[in-house]
Design an enzyme around this catalytic site. Structure first.
Site, PDB file in Angstrom:
ATOM      1  N   ASP A  38      81.646 -70.750   6.427  1.00 10.85           N
ATOM      2  CA  ASP A  38      82.181 -69.391   6.199  1.00 10.85           C
ATOM      3  C   ASP A  38      83.317 -69.411   5.184  1.00 10.85           C
ATOM      4  O   ASP A  38      83.448 -68.506   4.363  1.00 10.85           O
ATOM      5  CB  ASP A  38      82.677 -68.779   7.524  1.00 10.85           C
ATOM      6  CG  ASP A  38      81.519 -68.555   8.500  1.00 10.85           C
ATOM      7  OD1 ASP A  38      81.769 -68.370   9.705  1.00 10.85           O
ATOM      8  OD2 ASP A  38      80.353 -68.622   8.036  1.00 10.85           O
ATOM      9  N   SER A  83      41.865 -61.794   4.140  1.00 10.43           N
ATOM     10  CA  SER A  83      41.964 -61.943   5.599  1.00 10.43           C
ATOM     11  C   SER A  83      41.391 -63.299   5.971  1.00 10.43           C
ATOM     12  O   SER A  83      40.959 -64.061   5.104  1.00 10.43           O
ATOM     13  CB  SER A  83      41.133 -60.851   6.286  1.00 10.43           C
ATOM     14  OG  SER A  83      41.770 -59.634   6.103  1.00 10.43           O
ATOM     15  N   LYS A 114      48.840 -71.253  13.476  1.00  8.35           N
ATOM     16  CA  LYS A 114      48.771 -69.882  12.965  1.00  8.35           C
ATOM     17  C   LYS A 114      49.991 -69.127  13.517  1.00  8.35           C
ATOM     18  O   LYS A 114      50.019 -68.698  14.661  1.00  8.35           O
ATOM     19  CB  LYS A 114      47.477 -69.213  13.399  1.00  8.35           C
ATOM     20  CG  LYS A 114      47.251 -67.852  12.725  1.00  8.35           C
ATOM     21  CD  LYS A 114      45.834 -67.327  12.957  1.00  8.35           C
ATOM     22  CE  LYS A 114      45.582 -66.002  12.238  1.00  8.35           C
ATOM     23  NZ  LYS A 114      46.456 -64.913  12.697  1.00  8.35           N
TER      24      LYS A 114
HETATM   25  C1  LIG Z   1      45.455 -68.389   2.318  1.00  6.75           C
HETATM   26  C2  LIG Z   1      44.597 -68.056   3.531  1.00  6.75           C
HETATM   27  C3  LIG Z   1      43.782 -66.796   3.251  1.00  6.75           C
HETATM   28  C4  LIG Z   1      43.655 -69.202   3.831  1.00  6.75           C
HETATM   29  C5  LIG Z   1      45.510 -67.840   4.717  1.00  6.75           C
HETATM   30  N1  LIG Z   1      45.640 -66.594   5.183  1.00  6.75           N
HETATM   31  C6  LIG Z   1      46.466 -66.357   6.234  1.00  6.75           C
HETATM   32  N2  LIG Z   1      46.539 -65.049   6.670  1.00  6.75           N
HETATM   33  C7  LIG Z   1      45.464 -64.171   6.164  1.00  6.75           C
HETATM   34  C8  LIG Z   1      45.190 -63.095   7.138  1.00  6.75           C
HETATM   35  N3  LIG Z   1      46.373 -62.371   7.471  1.00  6.75           N
HETATM   36  C9  LIG Z   1      46.229 -61.067   7.857  1.00  6.75           C
HETATM   37  N4  LIG Z   1      47.349 -60.402   8.263  1.00  6.75           N
HETATM   38  C10 LIG Z   1      47.217 -59.121   8.639  1.00  6.75           C
HETATM   39  C11 LIG Z   1      45.959 -58.484   8.630  1.00  6.75           C
HETATM   40  C12 LIG Z   1      44.865 -59.224   8.209  1.00  6.75           C
HETATM   41  N5  LIG Z   1      45.009 -60.512   7.830  1.00  6.75           N
HETATM   42  C13 LIG Z   1      47.567 -63.131   7.784  1.00  6.75           C
HETATM   43  C14 LIG Z   1      47.768 -64.346   6.934  1.00  6.75           C
HETATM   44  C15 LIG Z   1      47.203 -67.422   6.827  1.00  6.75           C
HETATM   45  C16 LIG Z   1      48.085 -67.269   7.905  1.00  6.75           C
HETATM   46  C17 LIG Z   1      48.739 -68.392   8.402  1.00  6.75           C
HETATM   47  C18 LIG Z   1      49.675 -68.235   9.533  1.00  6.75           C
HETATM   48  N6  LIG Z   1      49.784 -67.040  10.118  1.00  6.75           N
HETATM   49  O1  LIG Z   1      50.361 -69.201   9.932  1.00  6.75           O
HETATM   50  C19 LIG Z   1      48.505 -69.673   7.796  1.00  6.75           C
HETATM   51  N7  LIG Z   1      49.135 -70.798   8.261  1.00  6.75           N
HETATM   52  N8  LIG Z   1      47.645 -69.790   6.761  1.00  6.75           N
HETATM   53  C20 LIG Z   1      47.009 -68.712   6.275  1.00  6.75           C
HETATM   54  N9  LIG Z   1      46.170 -68.900   5.224  1.00  6.75           N
END
Ligand SMILES: CC(C)(C)c1nc(N2CCN(c3ncccn3)CC2)c2cc(C(N)=O)c(N)nc2n1
Length: 326
Positions: A38, A83, A114
Site C-alpha cells: 500500500d 460454444s 472447466k
Molecule cells: C476455445 C474453446 C472454444 C475450445 C473453449 N471455449 C470455452 N468456452 C466456450 C463456450 N462458452 C460459452 N459461454 C457461454 C455460452 C456459451 N458458451 C464458455 C467458454 C472454454 C471454457 C473453458 C473454461 N470455462 O474453463 C476452458 N478452459 N476452455 C474453453 N475453450
C-alpha cells in the site's frame, strides 16, 4: 528532485508494484506485506498527482477504476467466440474420441478444468492491455475494459511487446462469493445464487469501483492468433501464456488416450470441492493445431473440443420437519 529522476522513480515504482502484483495474484506467493504494498502504491499515486505527464496507461493506479460508465460499448469479436458441444457420459466421450481418430489418426488431448465463470476476450497491442469484452452471443460482446482492469491477476503490460488476443474465464473465487453474500445479507440485499452469477453480475456493473471491491479473478486458456505467433499446439500456447505473464490454470494435462482423459475426469470430479473456485466439468481439446484445423468447426462449436459436464449435484437440503400446529 530533477524531472528526469521523477520519471525514472515512477517507472521503478510501477515495475516494483506489478512485480508484487504478479507474485501475489498470479503465483499466489505474496512477496511483501500489504502495508508495504500500500505504501508503494500511495507513493506512486502521489507522484502521478504531482506529475500527471509521467502517468502511463499500464500504471497499477489505473486498476482501481475511473468514473462510472453511462453504458457499455458494443465490441465485435474479430474471431467469433465459439460454444462447446457437451458430453454427459463415458459413451459420449468414446464417440468423440472415435470420430476424432477416424479423421486425424493418432491424437493427443489436453484436458482442462472447466471454470464456472464467464468467457472474456482480451486484446493487447505491443504488450499493452487495450480492450476486454464479454463473450456476448459469440459475435458481439460488451466492452468491459475498465472492469477487467480491476482484476489484479490480469496483466496491464505483458512480459513481451506482442500484439495478441487471448480468451479466458473470469470468475469469482468461492471465498469472495461467501464474503459478498455475507455483506448482502447484512444489508438485506438479495443474495447471489452461485459464484458464476455473482461474477456475471459484478462484471455488468457500470462503476469499476464496485467491481474492484468484488475481488474477481481470471484464468486465460487460449491464444486467438496462435498461428500468426508460430505456436503449433494448445499445450505450447498455454506455456506461451505463462511466459507473457498471464494467469493460467495449472491443472491442465496432456492425455494420450481417452482412458487417460477418463482418469483425469474422475480425479477432478472427486477433488473439485477442494478447489478455491467452482468448476462445472472438464474441457477436452485436441492438442495439435494442424489436427484442430483438419477437424474444423460447425457454425456453433469446434469439432476438436468437447466439454464433459459433471452430473448436476443432488442438492442436499436439510429439510426441517415443520411441526404443523393443528
Ligand atoms: C476455445 C474453446 C472454444 C475450445 C473453449 N471455449 C470455452 N468456452 C466456450 C463456450 N462458452 C460459452 N459461454 C457461454 C455460452 C456459451 N458458451 C464458455 C467458454 C472454454 C471454457 C473453458 C473454461 N470455462 O474453463 C476452458 N478452459 N476452455 C474453453 N475453450
Amino acid at each position: 528532485m530533477a524531472q528526469h529522476d521523477v520519471k525514472k522513480q515512477m517507472a521503478e515504482l510501477r515495475e516494483q508494484i506489478e512485480k508484487h502484483n504478479y507474485a501475489y495474484y498470479v503465483l499466489d506467493q505474496p512477496s511483501i506485506s500489504d502495508a508495504e504494498y500500500d505504501e508503494l502504491m500511495r507513493k506512486l499515486m502521489e507522484l502521478e498527482e504531482q506529475y500527471p505527464q509521467y502517468k502511463t496507461p499500464d500504471s497499477p493506479s489505473q486498476r482501481v477504476g475511473g468514473a462510472p460508465l453511462e453504458a457499455f460499448k458494443k465490441v465485435t469479436h474479430r474471431v467469433p467466440m465459439l460454444s462447446l458441444s457437451n458430453a454427459f457420459n463415458e459413451g459420449d466421450l468414446r464417440d468423440f474420441d472415435r470420430r476424432v481418430r477416424q479423421e486425424v489418426g493418432d491424437v493427443r488431448y489436453v484436458c482442462e478444468l472447466k471454470i464456472d465463470g464467464l468467457a472474456v476476450s482480451l486484446r493487447y497491442e505491443d504488450g499493452y492491455f487495450v480492450q476486454g469484452a464479454t463473450r456476448g452471443d459469440g459475435t458481439t460482446g460488451e466492452d468491459i475494459t475498465e472492469n477487467l482492469k480491476t482484476i489484479r491477476s490480469l496483466p496491464l503490460r505483458l512480459q513481451k511487446q506482442v500484439t495478441v488476443e487471448v480468451r479466458g474465464e473470469a470468475y469469482m473465487p468461492r471465498k469472495s462469493f461467501e464474503k459478498l453474500n455475507e455483506q448482502r445479507k447484512m444489508n438485506g440485499e438479495e443474495l447471489f445464487a452461485n459464484p458464476r452469477n455473482a461474477a456475471a453480475g459484478s462484471l455488468r456493473q457500470l462503476d469499476p469501483k464496485i467491481v474492484a471491491a468484488r475481488q474477481l479473478d481470471v484464468f486465460i486458456y487460449s491464444v486467438v492468433n496462435s498461428e500468426e505467433i508460430g505456436l503449433v499446439s494448445h499445450s505450447e500456447s498455454l506455456r506461451y501464456l505463462d511466459e507473457l505473464g498471464f494467469k493460467t490454470n495449472p491443472t491442465w494435462q496432456v492425455c494420450e488416450t481417452i482412458d487417460a482423459v477418463l482418469a483425469y475426469i474422475e480425479k477432478w470430479h472427486e477433488r473439485r470441492t477442494s478447489l478455491p473456485y467452482d468448476i462445472d466439468g472438464i474441457v477436452i481439446k485436441v492438442d495439435a493445431f494442424a489436427q484442430q484445423k483438419q477437424l474444423g468447426a460447425t457454425a456453433k462449436s469446434p469439432r476438436w473440443a468437447i466439454a464433459y459436464k459433471f452430473p448436476a449435484e443432488e442438492v442436499v437440503t436439510q429439510l426441517v420437519d415443520i411441526e404443523l400446529s393443528v
